[in-house]
Design a protein around this motif. Sequence first.
Motif, mmCIF file in Angstrom:
data_model
loop_
_atom_site.group_PDB
_atom_site.id
_atom_site.type_symbol
_atom_site.label_atom_id
_atom_site.label_comp_id
_atom_site.label_asym_id
_atom_site.label_seq_id
_atom_site.Cartn_x
_atom_site.Cartn_y
_atom_site.Cartn_z
ATOM 1 N N LYS B 139 0.937 -1.168 0.064
ATOM 2 C CA LYS B 139 -0.005 0.024 0.041
ATOM 3 C C LYS B 139 1.024 1.078 -0.054
ATOM 4 C CE LYS B 139 -4.248 -1.679 2.141
ATOM 5 N NZ LYS B 139 -4.038 -2.954 2.438
ATOM 6 N N ARG B 140 0.111 2.297 -0.568
ATOM 7 C CA ARG B 140 0.855 3.587 -0.706
ATOM 8 C C ARG B 140 0.046 4.864 -0.249
ATOM 9 N NH1 ARG B 140 1.937 -0.122 -3.898
ATOM 10 N NH2 ARG B 140 4.201 -0.824 -3.754
ATOM 11 N N CYS B 141 0.820 5.823 0.403
ATOM 12 C CA CYS B 141 0.054 6.831 0.988
ATOM 13 C C CYS B 141 0.841 8.219 0.499
ATOM 14 C CB CYS B 141 -0.004 6.833 2.312
ATOM 15 S SG CYS B 141 -0.553 8.466 3.126
ATOM 16 N N LEU B 142 0.353 8.923 -0.297
ATOM 17 C CA LEU B 142 0.737 10.342 -0.583
ATOM 18 C C LEU B 142 0.220 11.495 -0.135
ATOM 19 C CD1 LEU B 142 2.945 11.529 -2.885
ATOM 20 C CD2 LEU B 142 0.953 11.547 -4.447
ATOM 21 N N ALA B 143 1.168 12.428 0.288
ATOM 22 C CA ALA B 143 0.487 13.806 0.822
ATOM 23 C C ALA B 143 0.487 14.688 -0.413
ATOM 24 C CB ALA B 143 1.628 14.202 1.981
ATOM 25 N N VAL B 144 -0.531 15.273 -0.760
ATOM 26 C CA VAL B 144 -0.773 16.320 -1.639
ATOM 27 C C VAL B 144 -1.131 17.564 -1.029
ATOM 28 C CG1 VAL B 144 -1.103 14.822 -3.594
ATOM 29 C CG2 VAL B 144 -3.182 15.737 -2.160
ATOM 30 N N GLY B 145 -0.668 18.721 -1.554
ATOM 31 C CA GLY B 145 -0.745 19.981 -0.778
ATOM 32 C C GLY B 145 -1.514 21.068 -1.820
ATOM 33 N N THR B 146 -2.340 22.109 -1.010
ATOM 34 C CA THR B 146 -2.864 22.921 -1.812
ATOM 35 C C THR B 146 -1.735 23.950 -2.327
ATOM 36 O OG1 THR B 146 -3.048 24.166 0.495
ATOM 37 C CG2 THR B 146 -4.949 23.277 -0.548
ATOM 38 N N THR B 155 4.314 15.815 7.443
ATOM 39 C CA THR B 155 3.162 14.731 7.683
ATOM 40 C C THR B 155 3.466 13.309 7.437
ATOM 41 O OG1 THR B 155 1.699 16.678 7.036
ATOM 42 C CG2 THR B 155 0.955 14.220 6.772
ATOM 43 N N ALA B 156 4.238 13.030 6.256
ATOM 44 C CA ALA B 156 4.540 11.759 5.932
ATOM 45 C C ALA B 156 5.624 11.185 7.122
ATOM 46 C CB ALA B 156 5.239 11.631 4.553
ATOM 47 N N MET B 157 6.708 11.827 7.394
ATOM 48 C CA MET B 157 7.437 11.610 8.546
ATOM 49 C C MET B 157 6.882 11.212 9.702
ATOM 50 S SD MET B 157 10.873 11.432 7.945
ATOM 51 C CE MET B 157 12.187 11.958 6.800
ATOM 52 N N ALA B 158 5.855 12.195 10.039
ATOM 53 C CA ALA B 158 5.497 11.891 11.336
ATOM 54 C C ALA B 158 4.349 10.574 11.381
ATOM 55 C CB ALA B 158 4.525 12.997 11.825
ATOM 56 N N MET B 159 3.768 10.492 10.318
ATOM 57 C CA MET B 159 2.570 9.380 10.121
ATOM 58 C C MET B 159 3.507 8.045 10.205
ATOM 59 S SD MET B 159 -0.140 10.527 7.643
ATOM 60 C CE MET B 159 -1.195 8.959 7.449
ATOM 61 N N GLU B 160 4.833 8.135 9.444
ATOM 62 C CA GLU B 160 5.689 6.760 9.290
ATOM 63 C C GLU B 160 5.821 6.475 10.740
ATOM 64 O OE1 GLU B 160 9.642 7.212 9.378
ATOM 65 O OE2 GLU B 160 10.045 5.285 7.757
ATOM 66 N N MET B 215 5.032 5.562 2.695
ATOM 67 C CA MET B 215 4.773 6.810 2.914
ATOM 68 C C MET B 215 5.668 7.731 2.040
ATOM 69 S SD MET B 215 2.259 6.196 5.235
ATOM 70 C CE MET B 215 1.821 7.773 5.716
ATOM 71 N N ILE B 216 4.938 8.155 0.735
ATOM 72 C CA ILE B 216 5.863 8.717 -0.033
ATOM 73 C C ILE B 216 5.807 10.531 0.296
ATOM 74 C CG2 ILE B 216 5.881 9.519 -2.432
ATOM 75 C CD1 ILE B 216 3.990 6.948 -2.946
ATOM 76 N N GLU B 217 6.956 10.958 0.142
ATOM 77 C CA GLU B 217 7.014 12.509 0.393
ATOM 78 C C GLU B 217 6.391 13.047 -0.957
ATOM 79 O OE1 GLU B 217 11.036 13.596 0.624
ATOM 80 O OE2 GLU B 217 10.872 15.773 0.801
ATOM 81 N N GLY B 218 5.446 14.126 -0.696
ATOM 82 C CA GLY B 218 5.046 14.789 -1.616
ATOM 83 C C GLY B 218 5.928 15.853 -2.279
ATOM 84 N N GLN B 219 5.561 16.582 -3.267
ATOM 85 C CA GLN B 219 6.516 17.646 -3.903
ATOM 86 C C GLN B 219 5.445 18.440 -4.675
ATOM 87 O OE1 GLN B 219 9.579 18.323 -3.530
ATOM 88 N NE2 GLN B 219 10.190 16.375 -2.390
ATOM 89 N N GLY B 220 5.607 19.883 -4.597
ATOM 90 C CA GLY B 220 4.800 20.661 -5.374
ATOM 91 C C GLY B 220 3.346 20.775 -4.914
ATOM 92 N N GLN B 239 0.835 5.685 -7.443
ATOM 93 C CA GLN B 239 -0.373 4.676 -7.414
ATOM 94 C C GLN B 239 -0.766 4.418 -5.906
ATOM 95 O OE1 GLN B 239 0.523 0.657 -8.674
ATOM 96 N NE2 GLN B 239 0.846 1.212 -10.733
ATOM 97 N N PRO B 240 -1.243 5.796 -5.470
ATOM 98 C CA PRO B 240 -1.427 5.956 -3.944
ATOM 99 C C PRO B 240 -2.795 5.144 -3.722
ATOM 100 C CG PRO B 240 -1.628 7.945 -4.807
ATOM 101 C CD PRO B 240 -0.906 7.235 -6.164
ATOM 102 N N ASP B 241 -2.999 4.355 -2.476
ATOM 103 C CA ASP B 241 -4.191 3.875 -2.091
ATOM 104 C C ASP B 241 -4.754 5.023 -1.370
ATOM 105 O OD1 ASP B 241 -3.901 0.737 -2.558
ATOM 106 O OD2 ASP B 241 -2.046 1.422 -2.060
ATOM 107 N N ALA B 242 -3.811 5.996 -0.589
ATOM 108 C CA ALA B 242 -4.613 7.016 0.233
ATOM 109 C C ALA B 242 -3.833 8.185 -0.110
ATOM 110 C CB ALA B 242 -4.360 6.418 1.563
ATOM 111 N N LEU B 243 -4.582 9.500 -0.009
ATOM 112 C CA LEU B 243 -4.030 10.686 -0.214
ATOM 113 C C LEU B 243 -4.539 11.526 1.181
ATOM 114 C CD1 LEU B 243 -5.527 11.868 -3.548
ATOM 115 C CD2 LEU B 243 -3.149 11.068 -3.218
ATOM 116 N N ILE B 244 -3.540 12.075 1.585
ATOM 117 C CA ILE B 244 -3.612 13.102 2.727
ATOM 118 C C ILE B 244 -3.509 14.548 2.163
ATOM 119 C CG2 ILE B 244 -2.785 13.858 4.900
ATOM 120 C CD1 ILE B 244 -3.235 11.235 5.223
ATOM 121 N N LEU B 245 -4.556 15.415 2.463
ATOM 122 C CA LEU B 245 -4.640 16.645 1.877
ATOM 123 C C LEU B 245 -3.811 17.535 2.863
ATOM 124 C CD1 LEU B 245 -8.261 16.950 0.736
ATOM 125 C CD2 LEU B 245 -6.478 16.045 -0.498
ATOM 126 N N CYS B 246 -2.702 18.454 2.522
ATOM 127 C CA CYS B 246 -2.093 19.279 3.093
ATOM 128 C C CYS B 246 -2.388 20.632 3.028
ATOM 129 C CB CYS B 246 -0.547 18.986 3.077
ATOM 130 S SG CYS B 246 -0.147 17.256 3.388
#
Lengths: 333, 333
Positions: B139-146, B155-160, B215-220, B239-246
Amino acid sequence: MIETPYLLFLGDAPDMLAAKVAIGIRDWRPENAIGQIRLPGCGADLGLTEMTLAEAQAAGAKTLVIGVANRGGVISAAWKEVLIQALEMGYDLASGLHNLLRDEGDLVAAAQTYGGTLHDVRVPTDGYPIANGVKRSGKRCLAVGTDCSVGKMYTAMAMEAEMVKRGMKATFRATGQTGILITGHGVPLDAVIADFMAGSVEYLTPDNDDDHWDMIEGQGSLFHVSYSGVTMALIHGGQPDALILCHEPTREHMRGLPGYKLPSLEQLRDTALPLAQVSNPACMVVGVSVNTQHLSEDEARTYLAEVEARMGLPASDPYRFGSDKLVDALAAI
Amino acid sequence: MIETPYLLFLGDAPDMLAAKVAIGIRDWRPENAIGQIRLPGCGADLGLTEMTLAEAQAAGAKTLVIGVANRGGVISAAWKEVLIQALEMGYDLASGLHNLLRDEGDLVAAAQTYGGTLHDVRVPTDGYPIANGVKRSGKRCLAVGTDCSVGKMYTAMAMEAEMVKRGMKATFRATGQTGILITGHGVPLDAVIADFMAGSVEYLTPDNDDDHWDMIEGQGSLFHVSYSGVTMALIHGGQPDALILCHEPTREHMRGLPGYKLPSLEQLRDTALPLAQVSNPACMVVGVSVNTQHLSEDEARTYLAEVEARMGLPASDPYRFGSDKLVDALAAI
């Protein structure tokens, strides 16, 4: 900037398929194609005047353009003989081959000795900025596709030709190696470093007259997972005022991605337009370009009529039925 | 792969702000940070044991990591003395500086003489494939930002960290130089060539156990016109299974882009999720991470409660209030 006009080198191309680049130059920039030069056994023929290097030079040719793919990815001894002779005579060379002219020691030596330039159009030559998103003057049109290789370059080229014919101000802006060789300049976007992609598109489509259109060559697709990042950079760096949706209706899956279905034209519109409006709130979807090569003429006409009714947008296959409708839509903005 | 553990070089950093990388290593991979080494006048202090090169080596240190920014972009003579001595003693060096270790002749010479490795983490080291979009296990989780710089890495570090504490299988996957130095490996995505961006993310997050989370580090940001192409490649390559909105709720315009407003969390959700579902139809938005550093604690709690009610998603500031809620949401998938 590649110096024009060109002599087109067809080498020992087995057939016309291998001569895609040369055909593009002949069709879209015939004024750049002074003649063709072929090796024994060449199965491609552009119908241009057959010329020696000396004859073409006398007629004004500045650059010998490799207009064909090479067999097995090797620049053969037979090719080398012509290429080195051309450099000795003062020609520049231009190529979109995967293996680079600059990696061939004998070509580099001849270029240095005789002062010629080796243009490898797959390699970015300029330093590009980071995109700044500042609104530019002039207008821009970008072709976006449901998939890769659905006719985005052809659409932009055909529309530019029609616009020039009508006396409109229009410039095709190349973002891939074929387009760069055809027009002599552009940005090889798929070879640009990630951080500079959008900036390279801004650089390619600078401020211009208010009634001037940049017809930007599209790349990839927002729905193609291998290349969607390149498409995204084009949409944001290009600041398009107008999007043309491009589609090939018989394709069963995304190119090179079995299991990935093509999106509908509606999905493409609903995905691309809001993203384009981030960089240009005035952006509109103005038309649909359909590649109908795998449909009969009746099927093609029926399909286009159905798309027009469904989408409320003009639809054409620019190759088969011309791009008038699409240009009419642009001219109305 | 950078060999651990590290000795952290703070040089003559004027203050803690300049020591961002070293702080990240200390906070997120304390087991990698054996000690610190400083030059006279250094204004940064990580609170780690002060060590000479010899002491740290005796304690097991393999790599001297430059954990600070350099003044004026120059690697000074005072720095060089320590760096060359470290190479002579058998250390490797690692750096995320803009000017590269490999461009300094004396460092290259010492590395060659003593067999050390110079890691410039801004430069891709591996050949990456073109993305193939094939579904991967795990499974993969990606943080995406406004926007950029809203706390995606944090966020990804803290969740890990929270997931590892709970005994879940989780690996932070670095896509920027700070993350790469902290963890010792990753992909410097903004320096990858356009065609290979999504492929480099596939390479970074390969097949894994079914209950393992990358826990994939987002960019941009998809809404940041300078870097949106990089974000797009992360979404499709990851291919994230989960997105975290930042989000950072007090920012007045997109970072570095005056005139560009931030999107709402709803706009981010409605843009990112359908795009993510192209590569992973099962993808979900599972939570919101808010950087509340410019709000009082009361304001922050009120804002988070309002977001939860509005979005129907758990919301937290992982730095201020922990990431339990966000990890609970992931664990429930």
